[in-house]
Structure formats: structure tokens, C-alpha cells
Design an enzyme around this catalytic site. Structure first.
Site, short mmCIF file in Angstrom:
data_model
loop_
_atom_site.label_atom_id
_atom_site.label_comp_id
_atom_site.label_asym_id
_atom_site.label_seq_id
_atom_site.Cartn_x
_atom_site.Cartn_y
_atom_site.Cartn_z
N SER A 8 42.43 -10.16 -62.93
CA SER A 8 43.52 -10.90 -63.79
C SER A 8 44.30 -10.58 -64.05
O SER A 8 45.67 -10.02 -62.42
CB SER A 8 42.88 -9.53 -63.94
OG SER A 8 43.63 -9.22 -66.02
N HIS A 9 45.57 -10.89 -64.80
CA HIS A 9 47.07 -10.70 -65.12
C HIS A 9 47.34 -9.04 -65.04
O HIS A 9 48.99 -8.66 -63.70
CB HIS A 9 47.95 -11.71 -65.96
CG HIS A 9 47.64 -12.80 -66.06
ND1 HIS A 9 46.64 -13.87 -66.34
CD2 HIS A 9 48.75 -13.72 -65.94
CE1 HIS A 9 46.75 -15.49 -66.13
NE2 HIS A 9 48.39 -14.90 -65.75
N SER A 10 46.52 -8.50 -64.95
CA SER A 10 46.62 -6.73 -65.33
C SER A 10 46.19 -6.41 -64.12
O SER A 10 44.77 -6.47 -64.27
CB SER A 10 47.21 -6.04 -66.23
OG SER A 10 46.32 -5.10 -66.16
N GLY A 43 50.80 -10.96 -63.15
CA GLY A 43 50.75 -12.01 -63.25
C GLY A 43 49.50 -12.09 -61.79
O GLY A 43 48.47 -11.42 -61.75
N SER A 70 46.77 -18.94 -65.36
CA SER A 70 47.44 -19.03 -63.68
C SER A 70 46.54 -18.75 -63.08
O SER A 70 45.79 -18.32 -61.72
CB SER A 70 48.77 -18.53 -63.47
OG SER A 70 48.56 -16.94 -63.13
#
Lengths: 129, 211
Positions: A8-10, A43, A70
């Protein structure tokens, strides 16, 4: 047993989903969170994901669960960078939370990677009402 | 070699100097992090360059690619990261760069971006700046122009490509959620690509005048 990597981005989202999935996991099951950047920023990091895949693999392959944008690109790049290792990894085209739980259950009973991925992808159809 | 390290420093400078501008552009149709992400990546590149001792041009570009991959965070990380890694492949083990190699590097970089992003020209991405730039560069080479002249043509084409991104609807990335509302805004990735080409062109022009 098929290992699971959560991208995950987090960092918190990945760790939270891992925490939930562990409730359904078999004792020896490897579930690795690979969220956020090394410094905790939002990210995705292909190198961190690659290392997570290596950690999650016990010889039966790894299912990679991703959130948006991403996360997909970084996970694809991570798998490409595994080329020098004998690890089979595949990205599930599934909702990250529901897919991870479904994949965990499927993997915990010893199903092969292709089944684990298919089950995770089936979680897309999970209705809430 | 020294020229290539200088070129990477020039790229870091231009991205870091335009951090706010890139973020502002991305705020209009994206998630307002392109400038922050790219600047974080190139800050990390600058730190690595200060201590690393790469043996050849390929090693410099590989280091840049790997650093961007792990520090940028957004989609531009794997995209630009792949671009630098593919360009590195063209100049592995080499100490000197010529115009032909520069063109091949640009082609390899663009190929990597297309493959990684599963994108083509016309989708409001960095490719809308980079593909016309490559075509213009090759046109210059075929006409027997110098490296700096080819770069100038490439940058002008990238600028036109950047303007073109204002006229099309995004179908890739976060901006695609906006559909027609993305019209009238330039693409952030195309902007950073243009800025990097423009900075490299200035460098090449300065060096040709010196030489």
C-alpha cells in the site's frame, strides 16, 4: 505455503491489513507488509517490495496484493528485479483488503499460487449488501 | 564520466528548483505530490553521488535509477527509475558519451517508460514530451547536427508536446479519474521531462561553446 505481500502507499494501511489477515492465517504462514517508503512517507518502493517478496517466500511462491497506481508499477518492477532468484510471484488484480483476507485463507490450507491469486481476484465480487 | 556526473547534478538542480511549480501543476489534476516526490528522489541521488564512486556511465545511471525507484514513492519513481536503468544498459562499461549513444539512451529510456506504464503517446503523460523529443533528436542526428543542436531540437519538440498535453484528456494515472476536467491543464510528468531535457540542453550548449 504461498506467502503474501501487502503493498500500500501507506505503511499503516499495509500493516493494518496484515494484522487483520493474520487472524485467518495458519501458524507458519508468511505475510509481509511492504507499505510506504523507508522513512515512513506515503508512496511505494520497489526495492522494499522485492525484499518483502524474498522474506515471504518459503518455496511455494508469493501473492502480491496492491492498492492503487504506483503500487502496481512498483510491484511489477519488484517482480522484474527478482529475475536472479528462483521465486514465483504474481500480482492479484483484487481489492487489497478483501483480496488479502481471501488469499490468506486460501494459502493457509495449502493451495498453490494460481488458486490463491484466483481466490483473491474473486473477492472483487464480494457484495456488502 | 565527469560530464555525466555533472549532467545528473544539473537534473537534480532543475527538479529541486522546480519542486513547488511541479507540485502546483500536479495539484490541478493529480495528487499534488509530483514536485515533492521528484525532489525527494533527486535529493537522495545527490547524496549518493557525493559518496559513490561509479566506474562508468552505465554505473552512474544505474545508481540514479535504483535511487529514484526506492525514494520517489509515486508512479514517477518506477517510471523514471526504469528509464534510467534502461539507459544505463546502453552505456554499460563506457566512459565517453557520443550523440549516437545519447539517442540510443533516450530510445531505451522511452521504451522502458512505455513498458512499465503500459502507455502510449496521447494519454497526457511524460511520453507526450519525450516521444516528440526523441523524434526531433533523431532528425537532428540524421541532418548531421551537433549534440547540443540535436538537444535543442528535442527540447523544442518536448515543449510543444507539453503544450499539447493541455488539449487532451488524461486516461492514465490519477488524473484519469477527472476525465474531461483534466482538459486545459498540462501534465506534471511531461513538465518534469521537459524541464530535464531543457536543463541538459543548456549544459550541452555551454560545453560545446567551451570546447
Amino acid at each position: 505455503m504461498v506467502g503474501i505481500v501487502i503493498v500500500s502507499h501507506s505503511t499503516k494501511v499495509a500493516e493494518g491489513i496484515r494484522e487483520l489477515a493474520l487472524q485467518m492465517a495458519a501458524a507458519a504462514q508468511r505475510i509481509v507488509a511492504a507499505g510506504g517508503l523507508v522513512d515512513g512517507a506515503i508512496g511505494t518502493d520497489a526495492i522494499k517490495i522485492k525484499e518483502a517478496i524474498i522474506t515471504a517466500n518459503d518455496g511455494d511462491g508469493v501473492a502480491v496484493m496492491v492498492d492503487l497506481g504506483s503500487a502496481v508499477l512498483s510491484a511489477e518492477l519488484a517482480i522484474e528485479m527478482l529475475e536472479d532468484q528462483e521465486i514465483v510471484a504474481a500480482i492479484a488484480d483484487a481489492p487489497i483488503l478483501e483480496g488479502t483476507i481471501a488469499a490468506t485463507v486460501e494459502a493457509s490450507v495449502g493451495q498453490p499460487l494460481s488458486r490463491v491469486i484466483a481466490t483473491a481476484e474473486g473477492a472483487r465480487e464480494l457484495r456488502k449488501q | 564520466m565527469a560530464n555525466v556526473i555533472l549532467a545528473i547534478e544539473v537534473l537534480a538542480d532543475i527538479i529541486i528548483a522546480n519542486k513547488e511549480k511541479l507540485t502546483e501543476i500536479d495539484a490541478a489534476i493529480g495528487d499534488a505530490d509530483h514536485g515533492i516526490n521528484m525532489a525527494r528522489g533527486f535529493e537522495a541521488v545527490r547524496t549518493k553521488l557525493a559518496t559513490a564512486k561509479p566506474d562508468d556511465i552505465g554505473a552512474v545511471l544505474k545508481m540514479v535509477g535504483m535511487t529514484l525507484i526506492s525514494t520517489v514513492g509515486g508512479a514517477s519513481g518506477p517510471l523514471y527509475g526504469t528509464a534510467f536503468m534502461r539507459a544505463a544498459g546502453v552505456v554499460q562499461g563506457q566512459q565517453v558519451l557520443n550523440s549516437d549513444k545519447a539517442g540510443q539512451m533516450l530510445a531505451a529510456a522511452i521504451g522502458g517508460i512505455k513498458e512499465r506504464g503500459k502507455a502510449v503517446k496521447g494519454e497526457k503523460t511524460m511520453l507526450d514530451a519525450l516521444e516528440p523529443a526523441y523524434e526531433a533528436f533523431q532528425g537532428g542526428l540524421a541532418a548531421g547536427k551537433s549534440l547540443a543542436e540535436c538537444m535543442e531540437l528535442a527540447t523544442a519538440a518536448a515543449q510543444a508536446g507539453l503544450e499539447y498535453t493541455k488539449t487532451i484528456i488524461a486516461t492514465k494515472g490519477r488524473a484519469s479519474y477527472l476525465g474531461e476536467r483534466s482538459l486545459g491543464h498540462q501534465d506534471a510528468g511531461a513538465t518534469s521531462s521537459y524541464l530535464m531535457l531543457a536543463a541538459l540542453t543548456e549544459l550541452a550548449k555551454g560545453q560545446e561553446q567551451e570546447g
